[in-house]
Scaffold this active site. Structure first.
Site, PDB file in Angstrom:
ATOM      1  N   GLY A 223    -117.539 -35.773  72.630  1.00  0.00           N
ATOM      2  CA  GLY A 223    -116.294 -35.174  73.100  1.00  0.00           C
ATOM      3  C   GLY A 223    -115.623 -34.358  72.032  1.00  0.00           C
ATOM      4  O   GLY A 223    -115.970 -34.453  70.850  1.00  0.00           O
ATOM      5  N   PRO A 225    -112.888 -32.913  69.328  1.00  0.00           N
ATOM      6  CA  PRO A 225    -112.145 -33.622  68.297  1.00  0.00           C
ATOM      7  C   PRO A 225    -110.794 -34.100  68.839  1.00  0.00           C
ATOM      8  O   PRO A 225    -110.144 -33.377  69.585  1.00  0.00           O
ATOM      9  CB  PRO A 225    -111.930 -32.560  67.218  1.00  0.00           C
ATOM     10  CG  PRO A 225    -112.981 -31.540  67.445  1.00  0.00           C
ATOM     11  CD  PRO A 225    -113.266 -31.553  68.912  1.00  0.00           C
ATOM     12  N   GLY A 228    -110.282 -39.246  70.989  1.00  0.00           N
ATOM     13  CA  GLY A 228    -110.185 -40.696  70.886  1.00  0.00           C
ATOM     14  C   GLY A 228    -111.520 -41.409  70.736  1.00  0.00           C
ATOM     15  O   GLY A 228    -111.632 -42.578  71.108  1.00  0.00           O
ATOM     16  N   GLU A 445     -92.866  -9.611  77.575  1.00  0.00           N
ATOM     17  CA  GLU A 445     -92.913 -10.970  78.135  1.00  0.00           C
ATOM     18  C   GLU A 445     -92.527 -10.971  79.610  1.00  0.00           C
ATOM     19  O   GLU A 445     -93.136 -11.674  80.416  1.00  0.00           O
ATOM     20  CB  GLU A 445     -92.006 -11.911  77.346  1.00  0.00           C
ATOM     21  CG  GLU A 445     -92.430 -12.145  75.899  1.00  0.00           C
ATOM     22  CD  GLU A 445     -93.887 -12.576  75.747  1.00  0.00           C
ATOM     23  OE1 GLU A 445     -94.434 -13.180  76.689  1.00  0.00           O
ATOM     24  OE2 GLU A 445     -94.485 -12.279  74.700  1.00  0.00           O
TER      25      GLU A 445
END
Ligand code: ADP
Ligand code: ZN
Length: 635
Positions: A223, A225, A228, A445
């Site tokens: 998985g 980084p 867990g 934006e």
């Protein structure tokens, strides 16, 4: 947090209470001592070998017979060097050819006699502090050598040349009790389920051996980084109440051939002593890298890997050692590691979904005082794509902020602000933009936001800001999905593309300029368009053909072109076509809604930050006005 795996919190101090062996200076000390002893031995040997040893009585006889040509009395060293007349005549170049011990006691009488004779007498001039000088000399030599050796051995891989040979337990962390259980790991139900069997096995291996089942020796946690993996491994140890050994794959990789292998041997030997236990190898790709030359390889790395395979094959399955390894690049692992009986189980530790993120937030806020207004679900919704480590970090930042502001409890605002800190970098209030720049940023934006607001298949906008952030963004538009999504339709992707180029389109329409501010948008749009063509089969000309493949799915997800040059050219053409049409559609959309664009941008310029609701209020108010507002300005 993945942008720099090296300083991510999960890599540092993974085991604060693990033991780190001392004694890194021993090898240097020993080497220095040996060298000094060797030196003085050789030195004395050289001196002695020039002379023939005789007895004191030989010397006396020679003296009585008046045979002495030259004498040197070295009282401090307790010896006499002398040469007989016979020898002096034989070979004048040889001096003081004999030596003999000098009996202790008063030598005045002997000296008087020698002086009285026709002999050249030398008394070694020994000053009172000669002993001190000698000691100082040795100490100096010793320390210089010592520091030299130490810096040398340090450079050779941390714990010294000797440390590596056989006895090094460096960087292996052992925890008798991890104190972590599955309760501390939020989500990851599938991973937990797969690991449950291992725990059961560690509890009572007999149950499995009775049936004749082969016991699992290892499992590979795969998985991104921070998802867990280490935490899960620790939780397995905690649930099974067995000791936990952890080492990082990169610790095996040493400068000297054979050292990594001896570390592996040590590790398993130590583990066997306390079995049942768990050995956790983080970043196993560092050692387990495929041995073929495609990814580079060398004999040290190969030896280490072979040793690891040996150890895994070697230990008795009944002993109860379980080897867990973590990686985010399973595709580069050597096939031999993944063979049955080794790390044949692969446990995927995914990025958490909405529920997983919510649970993770709950786990990490367990010990934190939250005020009434906190809505963790909102935070979980906003953090799509974040991994457990990010969320842990977010919660901590929020708590720190509350403390900074002298509050007793963490409120929703703390969480939201720290979300921005973690995701977008801290707000940087002192970046001074010129008025023109500010206008550009605002229109840019709002361009993004307005396209998103006007489109049907877009994710709702939750916030628009023109407050610069340290990450370099001069402003940003945040979109928040209403629900977790796993699939995107082509329509939605097109909408996303239009939203991405909305910023540039607004700049172009209103100011007639193109700025550097859109570079990130353009890159993302290009990547998305490319993925649509090469991976998702969403282009008209190329159809369903895959022309790029993803190599490291759990790391950057980077895709590599995997087709002929002609096709690559066609891909580029197709990508360009998509981007071009997207851009003109977007410009059209914004031109049609120019009044709205102006209105909201001016409002944003005043307020600097506006919410999605405020934006929608403008958009909805605009829809009430019938017919559509004047679209006077042409580009
Ligand atoms: P990895 O080994 O996959 O890189 P870690 O296990 O070191 O990641 O995770 C780093 C930290 O992130 C953990 O110490 C924990 O605080 C937090 N974390 C990650 N995943 C979870 C999770 N599922 N539940 C709770 N905390 C988590
Ligand atoms: Zn932009």
């Amino acid at each position: 947090m993945e942008n720099n795996p090296n300083n991510s919190p999960n890599n540092n101090n993974k085991n604060p209470d693990g033991e780190r062996p001392k004694g890194q200076m021993w090898p240097a000390l020993i080497i220095t001592l040996v060298l000094v002893l060797l030196f003085s031995w050789v030195y004395n040997g050289v001196v002695s070998s020039q002379y023939t040893q005789t007895t004191y009585s030989d010397f006396l006889t020679a003296m009585e017979a008046d045979q002495l040509a030259e004498v040197e009395v070295q009282r401090e060293r307790g010896r006499i060097l002398y040469m007989t007349k016979e020898e002096a005549a034989k070979d004048p170049s040889v001096q003081k050819a004999c030596y003999t011990g000098l009996p202790s006691g008063d030598h005045m009488e002997l000296l008087d006699r020698l002086y009285a004779m026709d002999v050249t007498v030398n008394e070694e001039i020994v000053e009172d502090n000669s002993m001190i000088m000698m000691v100082i000399y040795y100490v100096l030599m010793f320390s210089v050598l010592f520091f030299f050796m130490r810096s040398l051995t340090k450079r050779m891989g941390g714990d010294g040349m000797m440390g590596g040979f056989g006895k090094s337990k460096a960087k292996v962390y052992m925890e008798k009790q991890t104190g972590v259980t599955f309760k501390d790991v939020a989500g990851q139900d599938e991973a937990k389920e797969s690991l449950q069997e291992i725990i059961d096995f560690l509890h009572n291996p007999q149950k499995y051996t009775a049936i004749g089942a082969k016991l699992p020796k290892g499992a590979l946690l795969v998985g991104s980084p921070g998802t867990g993996k280490t935490l899960l491994a620790k939780a397995v140890a905690g649930e099974a109440a067995v000791p936990f050994f952890s080492i990082s794959g990169s610790d095996f990789v040493e400068m000297f051939v054979g050292m990594g292998a001896s570390r592996v041997r040590d590790l398993f030997k130590e583990a066997a002593k306390v079995a049942p236990c768990i050995i956790f190898i983080d970043e196993i790709d560092a050692v387990g890298r495929s041995r073929d030359t495609r990814y580079g390889g060398n004999s040290e790395h190969e030896q280490t890997l072979n040793q690891l395979l040996n150890e895994i094959d070697g230990f008795e399955p009944t002993k109860g050692i379980v080897c867990l390894a973590a990686t985010n690049r399973p595709e580069i692992l050597d096939k031999a590691l993944l063979r049955p009986g080794r790390f044949d189980r692969r446990i995927i530790v995914d990025r958490p979904n909405l529920q997983g993120r919510l649970d993770t937030l709950k786990v990490h806020t367990r010990k934190i005082k939250l005020s009434e207004d906190v809505d963790l679900r909102k935070i979980a919704q906003a953090t799509a794509g974040a991994v457990g480590a990010d969320l842990a970090n977010l919660v901590n930042e929020a708590a720190l902020r509350a403390v900074r502001q002298g509050r007793q409890m963490v409120n929703q605002e703390d969480l939201l602000v720290s979300f921005e800190t973690v995701i977008a970098g801290t707000e940087k209030k002192n970046t001074v933009l010129t008025d023109m720049e500010k206008r550009l940023v605002a229109y840019h934006e709002v361009g993004h936001a307005l396209v998103a607001a006007l489109e049907k298949h877009s994710q709702p906008v939750s916030k628009i800001t023109i407050v610069p952030h340290t990450s370099g963004a001069l402003g940003y538009t945040m979109q928040m999905p209403e629900e977790e999504k796993f699939l995107s339709t082509a329509q939605e992707l097109r909408t996303e593309l239009r939203t991405l180029v909305g910023g540039r389109a607004a700049e172009q329409i209103v100011f007639g300029v193109q700025t550097t501010g859109a570079s990130n948008d353009i890159q993302r749009a290009t990547n998305l368009a490319r993925a649509m063509v090469t991976q998702y089969g969403m282009s008209d000309t190329l159809g369903l053909m895959t022309t790029a493949s993803v190599q490291s799915q759990y790391l950057d997800g980077q895709a590599y072109m995997d087709c002929s040059q002609t096709t690559a050219y066609e891909v580029d053409q197709e990508v360009k076509k998509i981007l071009d049409s997207t851009y003109s559609e977007t410009k059209q959309l914004l031109t049609d809604n120019r009044a709205l664009l102006d209105e909201i941008s001016e409002y944003l310029l005043v307020k600097e930050t506006i919410t999605g609701d405020e934006l929608m209020a403008y958009v909805n108010a605009d829809k009430q006005k019938l017919p559509a507002p004047d679209a006077t300005t042409e580009e």
